[in-house]
Design a protein around this motif. Structure first.
Motif, PDB file in Angstrom:
ATOM      1  N   GLU A  62      43.756 -37.892  53.978  1.00 17.63           N
ATOM      2  CA  GLU A  62      43.060 -39.185  53.935  1.00 17.63           C
ATOM      3  C   GLU A  62      42.828 -39.808  55.307  1.00 17.63           C
ATOM      4  O   GLU A  62      42.991 -41.007  55.487  1.00 17.63           O
ATOM      5  N   LEU A  63      42.439 -39.007  56.265  1.00 17.02           N
ATOM      6  CA  LEU A  63      42.180 -39.530  57.607  1.00 17.02           C
ATOM      7  C   LEU A  63      40.698 -39.463  57.979  1.00 17.02           C
ATOM      8  O   LEU A  63      40.337 -39.707  59.126  1.00 17.02           O
ATOM      9  N   ASN A  64      39.848 -39.155  57.009  1.00 14.93           N
ATOM     10  CA  ASN A  64      38.413 -39.035  57.292  1.00 14.93           C
ATOM     11  C   ASN A  64      37.820 -40.317  57.867  1.00 14.93           C
ATOM     12  O   ASN A  64      36.858 -40.268  58.633  1.00 14.93           O
ATOM     13  N   ASN A  65      38.390 -41.474  57.498  1.00 19.35           N
ATOM     14  CA  ASN A  65      37.883 -42.734  58.047  1.00 19.35           C
ATOM     15  C   ASN A  65      38.105 -42.821  59.549  1.00 19.35           C
ATOM     16  O   ASN A  65      37.398 -43.558  60.236  1.00 19.35           O
ATOM     17  N   LEU A  66      39.094 -42.078  60.073  1.00 14.62           N
ATOM     18  CA  LEU A  66      39.345 -42.076  61.508  1.00 14.62           C
ATOM     19  C   LEU A  66      38.426 -41.114  62.254  1.00 14.62           C
ATOM     20  O   LEU A  66      38.405 -41.094  63.471  1.00 14.62           O
TER      21      LEU A  66
END
Length: 168
Positions: A62-66
């Motif tokens: 869940e780090l795609n926003n970064l």
């Protein structure tokens, strides 16, 4: 002071440079850990030295926003992290940040783009203009082109700067 004959660099200054890069990694890791805490994101931080620069990676789910679209958030986060290092050290940082192996995967893709551009330039005898790229992306392509024995140059202005591969 000892001299390292292989590099012509003194051993003491090489050790000092390594310590400085390790300090950059530590500062960056602390900054990024705080950011992950504030954003309530889970991620592990890996630190390394890649050649002459500190390399820090955030890995986890869940780090795609970064990363953001086309790595734009990652680029911004890298610049903020470099500023945090500068604030602490007073020295400009060339730190490379990766999130969820985005840069590593993108590098492999760009190496293939570079190889195809080299093949096209050799086959057609005309310059090959690639799409606009970030500085990181352009460097990957320039390195592939140079390794193939051709030359390349960047043209245009940011954010539309692109690589042009020259035929031999």
């Amino acid at each position: 002071m000892q001299n390292n004959e292989a590099t012509g660099e003194s051993t003491d200054s090489a050790a000092d440079r390594l310590k400085a890069l390790e300090a950059e990694s530590d500062i960056a890791a602390d900054y990024l850990e705080e950011l992950l805490d504030i954003a309530d994101l889970d991620g592990d931080i890996d630190m390394d030295i890649d050649g002459d620069r500190a390399a820090v990676s955030i890995v986890g789910a869940e780090l795609n926003n970064l990363v953001g679209e086309n790595g734009k958030v990652l680029e911004a986060l890298q610049e903020l992290t470099r500023l945090a290092v500068y604030r602490e050290t007073g020295e400009r940082s060339r730190l490379m940040l990766d999130v969820s192996n985005y840069r590593a995967n993108r590098k492999a893709e760009l190496e293939e783009v570079g190889r195809k551009a080299v093949e096209e330039a050799k086959a057609t005898g005309t310059p090959v203009r690639l799409d606009a790229m970030t500085p990181f992306e352009r460097k990957v392509v320039h390195d592939v082109v140079a390794a193939a024995g051709l030359t390349s140059e960047s043209e245009g202005e940011e954010p539309r700067r692109r690589v042009v591969v020259q035929p031999s």
